[in-house]
Design an enzyme around this catalytic site. Structure first.
Site, PDB file in Angstrom:
ATOM      1  N   GLU A  88      83.487  38.723  46.335  1.00 15.72           N
ATOM      2  CA  GLU A  88      83.871  40.056  46.826  1.00 15.72           C
ATOM      3  C   GLU A  88      82.878  40.551  47.880  1.00 15.72           C
ATOM      4  O   GLU A  88      83.280  41.169  48.869  1.00 15.72           O
ATOM      5  CB  GLU A  88      83.959  41.055  45.679  1.00 15.72           C
ATOM      6  CG  GLU A  88      84.482  42.415  46.113  1.00 15.72           C
ATOM      7  CD  GLU A  88      85.905  42.386  46.643  1.00 15.72           C
ATOM      8  OE1 GLU A  88      86.128  42.900  47.767  1.00 15.72           O
ATOM      9  OE2 GLU A  88      86.793  41.859  45.950  1.00 15.72           O
ATOM     10  N   GLU A  95      85.408  41.444  56.202  1.00 12.18           N
ATOM     11  CA  GLU A  95      86.203  42.603  56.609  1.00 12.18           C
ATOM     12  C   GLU A  95      85.402  43.532  57.513  1.00 12.18           C
ATOM     13  O   GLU A  95      85.933  44.046  58.501  1.00 12.18           O
ATOM     14  CB  GLU A  95      86.713  43.352  55.381  1.00 12.18           C
ATOM     15  CG  GLU A  95      87.797  42.610  54.637  1.00 12.18           C
ATOM     16  CD  GLU A  95      88.340  43.383  53.449  1.00 12.18           C
ATOM     17  OE1 GLU A  95      87.819  44.479  53.143  1.00 12.18           O
ATOM     18  OE2 GLU A  95      89.300  42.885  52.835  1.00 12.18           O
ATOM     19  N   SER A 117      90.621  37.721  50.965  1.00  9.36           N
ATOM     20  CA  SER A 117      91.345  38.223  49.801  1.00  9.36           C
ATOM     21  C   SER A 117      91.770  37.086  48.884  1.00  9.36           C
ATOM     22  O   SER A 117      91.674  37.185  47.654  1.00  9.36           O
ATOM     23  CB  SER A 117      92.572  39.024  50.269  1.00  9.36           C
ATOM     24  OG  SER A 117      93.289  39.513  49.176  1.00  9.36           O
TER      25      SER A 117
END
Length: 147
Positions: A88, A95, A117
């Protein structure tokens, strides 16, 4: 020959292309630790998915320590939870970089974010599979003992 004086901007210490001296030893480790902490805090503040996964880790990590499993199984339980957090963090970094480059919609930007993702999804699947596989015998034994 006329000697030209160097302006402050021309000195190597002010040259943007010249890297400052690298830190070494304990100073480097302390700065790395601070930057790591800053990254964790920034991600926690900015990413709701990371906050949810941290909440899950707060529950699962103590369970992993307390469950009656072998040491290697305990390592697998803890490692699978930490893997989710790790992936993550990397997804959030991808991102952030994509958004820093441009907020315009672009196929490559979408692909990069989708890959990040998907990596998180795979890490979650690894975690769920690990916990399910290692807990099933423990739960079965507990169920038989308390029927």
């Amino acid at each position: 020959m006329v000697r030209q004086s160097k302006s402050p901007s021309a000195s190597p210490s002010h040259d943007p292309l010249v890297s400052p001296p690298k830190r070494t030893g304990i100073t480097r480790a302390l700065f790395a630790l601070k930057h790591s902490y800053d990254g964790l805090l920034a991600t926690f503040r900015a990413e709701s998915a990371f906050r949810q996964e941290v909440a899950l880790a707060v529950v699962l990590l103590p369970c992993a320590v307390l469950l009656p499993v072998a040491a290697i199984e305990r390592v697998m339980l803890i490692g699978s939870v930490l893997l989710v957090l790790l992936v993550e963090l990397l997804n959030s970094a991808v991102e952030a970089v994509v958004d820093r480059i441009s907020l315009d919609r672009h196929e490559l930007s979408r692909r990069a974010k989708d890959c990040g993702s998907a990596a998180v999804l795979i890490a979650l699947a690894i975690c769920a599979t690990t916990w399910g596989t290692l807990l099933w015998p423990v739960l079965k034994q507990w169920w038989r003992a308390h029927r």
